[in-house]
Design a protein around this motif. Structure first.
Motif: not given
Lengths: 294, 563, 377
Positions: A223, A226-227, A229-230
């Motif tokens: 997670x 993912x954060x 990358x966003x």
């Protein structure tokens, strides 16, 4: 008062995310490669703090802040290992290969930690003590203030290095045009390895910052990357400012929007906001518009 | 039969014998799952391999197919003949719906948009409990049922799934014939320039995205029948990572790569079970080794391909079905009052010019005068802020570049835009195909006397030859207008003379040529007119001598010296 | 650190295991494969399952091997097919993840092999399968205990629920709400959240604004501790009655004893809280073997495995015989008395534990025995 508290929490969480995202961009700019093991760098930082705290005598409560140099060192070494194993051998190959080689490294780190430390979430010592400070009627958590403070120090340090030192100039040159940088005699391998060490150390610092207040467990890496990358994409690929802004945006949704809606709704709204930003600004918040130049 | 084909046949035979006679029910299950992943990866190769776009929605299409079959199957016991096509259609429809805003995004922005879409769908699956069953998912999905014929687990299901894999391979093969593979290669490796060669990048990307979604939906549907339960994990990021890893480890192009990646990655964790809680560490180590030792995919180690199309042999020996027209269509190009700004910089500021058949017009000007912007605007790569462009009397202002190219306007680029992986012949013929012509490269290659390198890969060519290949590609479509952007830069005097001679002979046959260059020695002998630009404006337009003696030109060009 | 030698030893045993596959064994003992999640987000609970089963089966004539099921249904099915490839499988220790159980039940029916699990997910015993045996009180039992304790003992009239958006969370939330409604105190606030949520301030502010007088949790280990820590920091002074994740010693280890003061939780049992001699022996043996504290999942799985051993001792040599024993027999386990309700729910009692603020070992404050009435038969 309520809003102050929400804002402080969002700022603290956003700061930790920003460290992760900035570490990601440091590697990205030096190598143009995505380090997918970056989330595991955060986890490794958290577990380094947990392990260091165990090694120290248990009866003297050591503030987590003092663990910071140790955590930075351990995760910088980890970064060197990631760079040497997963990037250098294939740096002339399609960047997507590095995507997968670092996914492999992430699998190794996460499952290695799971097998050695166990699956349970762990907590590290508080950074500068627990409790709150009363300020203008709001009770501000010491932990949150410490997270924001340490992040501010680390980021100013990075800004100084990038702007004032020879190394920083070389870094920026590599980010703008690696070919030209090499032609100018900059040793790309050296810069690359430094970027992996520095980037992963930033992730590790975030791990320490998160580990007391929010715990850390071996499977958290997914997670976190993912954060990051966003945050990095929505901020504008390769922009340090953008990465920090993207991280704050995520924290704003997780803490602010969630307060006035619900957690699943806030998460959904974050993704809708991301799509809207991309619709109106295809190059991200701080990205350069792409020009046709052929 | 080449090495790769014979190896595939031998491997396939060995695998079939293993599956039929030696595999336990457990082995058959793992092989069934592998087959499903082959379909998923074959689909992903369209968008990620051929189109070169990092889509993170392949897992979402898989999940959408899974839920379509899962919901219809578990709630209504619907027949496979209904649910399977529907799963494909729903996934492809979703792709079509999001394609408009999403497909125009570049690189990681495209990746993020597809990721956000996937995460939204996952949220819906988890939280819309009455329909999706929430995090538990829906149990009781029936086995594959075709008109009361229920397919049992084990060998029947394995055979059925691999029969569909076979169909998927045939479709992938038919979709990716040599010509289209080459068009994708041009688009992927020279994305900014591709439209100028008549390639409709938007359509290619859309085709790849829809195909990837359809394959993903099919794989998801079969996956649900294999597990008899649908749950949010099918929409999770894990499926996407698995798919990406299989594609990179196996190979980004071609059926063999998909099969190797899917088989290996599905079996790998099963082989290492003996390591107990460390087995995934072992999987990670082996995965890392695979990528480090075979960064282009294992398929590239087994049978190195010279170009990424193992589907077909390139049409090397099927040339010249019909000789292409020797006479170019006669066209005139007219530009009126063009303006283009980048931020605060006026790159073009009221440019008006025109030229017609048989003319060679030179454009000179100092660096930053707007010469390349002019070329990009005239060929439609860059939209103008203001002004009108007419080609053969038709208004082409802000018309997509690939349409302008197909109308008969060809160009070359300052830096030759040649994809590494194609041969010279494939490159030229791809452009001809994009113009709706039969592929026949020889004539153009002969004109530049480079037929001898027809089968060389573009990345092996020295600089001078790269320029000639670019020109050969441009004239191979018999354009009425040819725009050459600094064709002589970096060439020896002999090579420059050759290019000048080619221009003269082309204009003699009626082609209109715009020659952009710095080099007056190169331009003067061949141009009929010379235009000088400075700071986005035309400051002189006339015969060569007139322009060169114009005081404004002298000032702009030699300003530092003459004043 | 002793990580490196451990790694070497594990790799060596791994190699040995692979070799042993080649050199086939001749004796055919009865097998009870252990399929549990030892990687991924449920590996904490899965490891407890593994340890409990292992403690019961080691040193017996029954042969077992541990196969990871991670968190996805298809991996559980892979593990099952791999496990039942061998002959003489009389029962399977099955993962506690509800989604994986739902995927395994049709296979268990096809092969006719009973599954022994500690999954709480209500749905798994509602499929009409004769092969699911649950040795942990299901949501119908523990959520009744949780709701009743909050309302009857703590006088809550305005309860709030925070649950996880996982199989465990959603199934438990539904049961909790149903139980609260049944006793006339419907929840005044509910929210579900992802396991990765870090800051609990937003949801806790909403709980406070709702005027709730008790907070009921249905969260995994980490989030449970997070809510408790952040609630104390916020000064939210209402009783917290957590789900069974709280009783796991690893959850309490995340918090300071002071933060735990007044926190209660439901569970099937709490081995570390019990003082009986048999339970002490279990706890000691568990600590010796695994260097960890046992929890109710480990104990439930231990009891389940013991019941299979009892069936074998009573002469059962096939999966069918084991199943009929599970269907009809009564088993006096360490945690409680087990007996099937006809659907495979073996456990019918729950406990409520509370922390007094002095340590991390909870006291059992209330026992809800035989909530379903099955044991009276």
């Amino acid at each position: 008062m309520l809003l102050t508290q929400i804002a402080l929490n969002a700022l603290a969480l956003g700061s930790a995310y920003a460290l992760v995202a900035i570490g990601f961009v440091l590697v990205l700019n030096a190598t143009t490669a995505v380090n997918f093991a970056h989330g595991e760098g955060v986890v490794a930082g958290g577990f380094a703090a947990v392990a260091l705290a165990i090694l120290l005598p248990p009866d003297i409560p050591i503030p987590g802040l003092l663990l910071l140099p140790g955590v930075l060192l351990v995760t910088a070494l980890l970064g060197l290992a990631i760079g040497a194993l997963a990037y250098l051998p294939i740096r002339k190959r399609p960047p997507i290969s590095v995507f997968v080689s670092t996914i492999a490294v992430g699998i190794i780190i996460a499952n290695g930690l799971n097998a050695t430390f166990g699956a349970a979430p762990r907590t590290a010592p508080p950074l500068i003590g627990v409790g709150t400070i009363e300020f203008l009627g709001a009770s501000l958590s010491r932990q949150s203030l410490a997270i924001i403070g340490i992040t501010a120090v680390l980021m100013s340090g990075l800004a100084m290095v990038l702007q004032r030192t020879q190394l920083g100039r070389q870094f920026r040159a590599c980010a703008q045009d690696p070919e030209m940088a090499r032609a100018l005699g900059i040793r790309l391998t050296r810069i690359t390895m430094i970027s992996f060490a520095l980037g992963t150390a930033f992730a590790g610092a975030a791990g320490l910052l998160l580990a007391h207040q929010f715990f850390i467990s071996p499977s958290d890496g997914g997670t976190l990357i993912l954060k990051a990358y966003i945050a990095v994409v929505i901020g504008g690929w390769g922009s340090l400012r953008g990465a920090a802004a993207g991280a704050m945006l995520i924290a704003f949704f997780e803490v602010g929007v969630a307060t006035f809606s619900s957690q699943p709704l806030a998460e959904g709204l974050l993704y809708i906001a991301v799509l809207l930003v991309l619709f109106f600004r295809p190059q991200g918040l701080f990205g350069e518009p792409q020009q046709v130049r052929v | 039969m080449n090495a790769r084909t014979s190896m595939s046949v031998a491997g396939g035979a060995a695998l079939t014998i293993y599956a039929l006679f030696f595999a336990s029910s457990y082995d058959q299950r793992i092989l069934t799952l592998s087959g499903i992943y082959v379909i998923l990866v074959l689909g992903y190769q369209f968008i990620f391999g051929h189109a070169g776009a990092l889509s993170l929605a392949q897992g979402a299409f898989f999940g959408v197919g899974a839920y379509t079959t899962g919901i219809l199957g578990s709630k209504f016991g619907a027949d496979f003949l209904l649910t399977f096509p529907l799963s494909i259609v729903v996934a492809a429809t979703l792709a079509a719906l999001v394609s408009l805003p999403v497909l125009r995004l570049k690189t990681h922005y495209f990746a993020l948009a597809t990721l956000a879409l996937s995460q939204l769908l996952l949220l819906v699956a988890i939280n819309w409990e009455p329909v999706t069953g929430g995090a538990n998912g829906l149990p009781g999905v029936p086995p594959v049922t075709i008109l009361d014929w229920k397919l049992t687990r084990g060998l029947p299901l394995l055979t059925f799934v691999w029969a569909i894999v076979g169909m998927a391979m045939v479709i992938a093969h038919m979709q990716m014939r040599a010509g289209r593979v080459a068009a994708f290669t041009v688009m992927r490796e020279t994305p900014l320039a591709a439209p100028s060669f008549g390639i409709d990048s938007g359509m290619l990307r859309l085709r790849a995205f829809l195909l990837s979604a359809a394959f993903g939906g099919a794989a998801g549907a079969l996956f649900v029948h294999t597990n008899r339960v649908v749950s949010p994990e099918t929409l999770g990021f894990g499926v996407m990572i698995t798919c990406l890893t299989m594609t990179v480890v196996g190979g980004r192009f071609g059926i063999l790569g998909a099969v190797i990646g899917a088989l290996l990655l599905t079996h790998l964790p099963e082989w290492f079970r003996g390591f107990d809680e460390y087995y995934l560490v072992a999987v990670g180590i082996l995965l890392l080794a695979a990528v480090v030792f075979a960064p282009e995919g294992i398929v590239a180690l087994i049978a190195p391909a010279k170009a990424p199309h193992e589907n077909d042999k390139p049409s090397l020996h099927t040339q010249s079905k019909r000789a292409s027209a020797t006479k170019p269509s006669r066209l005139a190009l007219e530009a009126i009052d063009l303006a283009k700004s980048y931020g605060g910089v006026r790159a073009l500021d009221g440019v008006t010019l025109s030229f017609g058949p048989g003319e060679i017009v030179g454009v000179i000007g100092p660096n930053g005068a707007g010469k390349t912007t002019l070329a990009n605007v005239l060929t439609g790569l860059t939209p103008v802020d203001q002004g009108t462009i007419r080609l053969g009397g038709r208004d082409i202002t802000n018309t997509p570049a690939h349409i302008i190219a197909r109308m008969g306007l060809a160009r070359t680029f300052q830096t030759p835009q040649l994809p590494n992986a194609l041969t010279v012949r494939d490159l030229v013929e791809t452009t001809q195909r994009a113009h709706g012509m039969s592929p026949a490269a020889d004539e153009a290659l002969d004109l530049l006397t480079i037929r001898s390198i027809a089968d060389a890969r573009c990345d092996t060519l020295p600089h001078g030859l790269r320029r000639q290949v670019e020109i050969a590609r441009a004239i191979a479509t018999n354009p009425g207008i040819l725009v050459l952007d600094e064709p002589a830069a970096g060439l020896s005097p002999d090579e420059q003379d050759e290019i000048a001679a080619i221009c003269i002979s082309l204009s003699a046959s009626g082609m209109a040529i715009l020659l952009i260059d710095h080099n007056i020695e190169f331009l003067s002998p061949c141009v009929s007119r010379l235009i000088c630009m400075e700071a986005g404006r035309v400051i002189a337009d006339g015969a060569s001598d007139e322009t060169l003696t114009n005081p404004d030109v002298r000032n702009a060009y030699f300003g530092v010296i003459s004043s | 650190m002793r990580t490196l030698p451990r790694l070497v030893i594990t790799f060596a045993t791994g190699m040995a295991a692979i070799l042993s596959l080649v050199t086939t064994s001749h004796a055919e003992p009865l097998r009870v494969p252990v399929l549990v999640p030892i990687t991924g987000f449920l590996s904490l609970e899965g490891t407890s399952q593994k340890n409990g089963a292992e403690l019961a089966l080691v040193g017996t004539d029954v042969s077992f091997s541990v196969i990871d099921t991670a968190t996805a249904p298809e991996i559980a099915i892979n593990a099952f097919e791999r496990a039942v490839d061998a002959s003489d499988v009389v029962s399977v220790i099955a993962p506690m993840l509800g989604t994986q159980m739902l995927a395994l039940v049709p296979l268990a029916d096809e092969f006719g092999i009973p599954l022994i699990t500690v999954s709480g997910t209500a749905k798994i015993t509602e499929l009409g399968s004769p092969n699911v045996y649950r040795f942990f009180p299901g949501d119908a039992v523990v959520k009744a205990a949780q709701a009743r304790y909050a309302v009857e003992e703590l006088d809550a009239s305005r309860p709030a629920i925070i649950s996880q958006t996982t199989a465990y969370g959603q199934s438990g939330r539904a049961a909790l709400e149903a139980n609260l409604r049944r006793i006339g105190t419907p929840p005044v606030f509910q929210e579900s959240m992802d396991v990765s949520v870090k800051d609990m301030l937003p949801v806790l502010l909403k709980v406070r604004d709702s005027g709730a007088d008790a907070l009921l949790l249905q969260l995994h280990s980490g989030p449970t501790a997070l809510v408790i820590r952040h609630a104390k920091a916020l000064g939210l002074d209402i009783p917290i009655i957590a789900g069974s994740a709280m009783h796991q010693p690893e959850t309490a280890a995340l918090l300071e004893p002071a933060e735990l003061k007044g926190v209660c939780a439901e569970s099937g049992s709490s081995p570390v809280s019990e003082t009986s001699e048999e339970m002490q022996a279990f706890v000691d043996a568990y600590r010796r073997s695994f260097d960890r504290e046992p929890d109710a999942f480990a104990l439930g799985q231990y009891d389940g495995a013991q019941m299979i051993l009892a069936a074998i001792a009573a002469g059962a040599q096939t999966a069918d015989a084991v199943r009929s024993h599970l269907q009809t027999a009564r088993h006096e386990g360490l945690a409680m008395t087990y007996k099937s309700d006809g659907k495979g729910n073996m456990a019918h009692s729950a406990v409520i534990i509370c922390y007094d603020g002095t340590g991390r070992v909870p006291q059992i404050v209330k026992r809800y025995e035989n909530l379903t009435g099955v044991l009276l038969d």
